[in-house]
Design an enzyme around this catalytic site. Structure first.
Site, PDB file in Angstrom:
ATOM      1  N   ASP A 107      22.140  46.229  42.576  1.00 54.05           N
ATOM      2  CA  ASP A 107      21.647  45.311  41.557  1.00 54.05           C
ATOM      3  C   ASP A 107      21.165  44.003  42.212  1.00 54.05           C
ATOM      4  OD1 ASP A 107      21.759  44.993  38.365  1.00 54.05           O
ATOM      5  OD2 ASP A 107      22.510  43.127  39.213  1.00 54.05           O
ATOM      6  N   HIS A 272      24.861  52.695  35.685  1.00 55.34           N
ATOM      7  CA  HIS A 272      24.379  51.672  36.601  1.00 55.34           C
ATOM      8  C   HIS A 272      25.429  51.276  37.640  1.00 55.34           C
ATOM      9  CE1 HIS A 272      22.196  48.147  37.974  1.00 55.34           C
ATOM     10  NE2 HIS A 272      23.184  47.345  37.606  1.00 55.34           N
TER      11      HIS A 272
END
Length: 293
Positions: A107, A272
């Protein structure tokens, strides 16, 4: 009780003027630095780091502006540029005696890792990026109603004032929203870790917004300059990614190939937060990367 990665030592390491990072270090062997994402801290690597420490020196910092690391005010729009944050990581590794190291990011940490590898190609030996596109590509593929999934990117790109006020007013709800909707297996982030993430983010609203704001401005400019110059990632690169393209209509592998000629791109089926949801899969991917020449 302060959460820690079991078996790791903790230090504060000065990496720039008036900026020290909180760092967990463990293991022995060739070095690998693991950079966390949003809205997390270095603790997201707790499973992967413990495994890699069997035969690597594993360095897990809180990025500047996050966790227990320093959070300097953004006075010039460059304090949270990924170039600046990448320089932190190079200085951190050198503080531990490593002039060359492998680098992995998830991320936001992956954006820092990509920029570090572009700026310091002789320092980063291997690069792994988890669930991102390079900054410029990210902005270019989002359009129309599908861009609603990235509403937070547009919110935090606004001039200082409004984003910080809105997020601070409901910080736990805001940051908790992403922990909820981006996780396929809620058990991957237990209550004590979730509480740590929320507390850390609640205390870092201004610096987190500054990090995101930089990605809409100066980070894009740095990527544009590199694209125009034909600059690419010269080291072996591995990318683990959800199949965003199915929703947003792009070919992630092709976008990545333009930046990384020596690319392994893998689509994963977890959410994620893959280092917490599928740590064995992530660890295997990193070990495979480190074995590439």
């Amino acid at each position: 009780m302060t959460q820690r990665i079991a078996g790791f030592d903790y230090q504060r390491v000065t990496v720039a003027d008036e900026v020290a990072l909180n760092v967990a270090v463990g293991g022995n062997g060739s070095p690998i630095v693991l950079l966390h994402g949003f809205p997390q801290t270095h603790l997201m690597w707790r499973h992967v780091a413990a495994d890699l420490a069997a035969d690597h020196t594993v360095i897990c910092p809180d990025l500047r502006g996050y966790g227990a690391s320093d959070k300097p005010a953004d006075t010039d729009g460059q304090t949270y540029a990924k170039r600046t944050m990448g320089a932190d990581i190079v200085a951190l590794a050198r503080a531990f005696g490593h002039d060359r190291f492998a680098l992995t990011g998830h991320d936001r940490g992956a954006l820092v890792a990509i920029r570090t590898a572009l700026d310091h190609p002789d320092t980063v030996t291997h690069l792994a990026a988890l669930d991102v596109l390079p900054t410029l590509d990210m902005w270019e593929v989002m359009h129309g109603t599908t861009a609603a999934i990235g509403f937070h990117l547009y919110l935090m790109a606004q001039p200082p004032g409004l984003p910080e006020q809105l997020i601070s007013a409901s910080a736990d709800t805001f940051f908790g929203h992403f922990l909820d909707i981006w996780t396929r297996d809620p058990r991957a982030i237990p209550a004590d870790i979730r509480a740590t993430y929320l507390a850390a983010s609640r205390n870092a609203v201004a610096s987190i917004v500054a990090d995101y704001r930089a990605s809409a401005h100066i980070d894009v400019e740095h990527d544009r300059i590199d694209r125009a110059a034909g600059t690419v990632l010269r080291m072996p690169v591995s990318v683990l990614q959800q199949d965003w393209g199915a929703a947003l209509g792009f070919d992630a592998r092709s976008l990545w190939r333009a930046w990384a000629p020596d690319l392994h791109h893998e689509t994963v089926t977890c959410g994620h937060f893959m280092a917490e949801e599928s740590p064995a899969e992530v660890t295997k991917a990193l070990r495979d990367l480190l074995n590439r020449q």
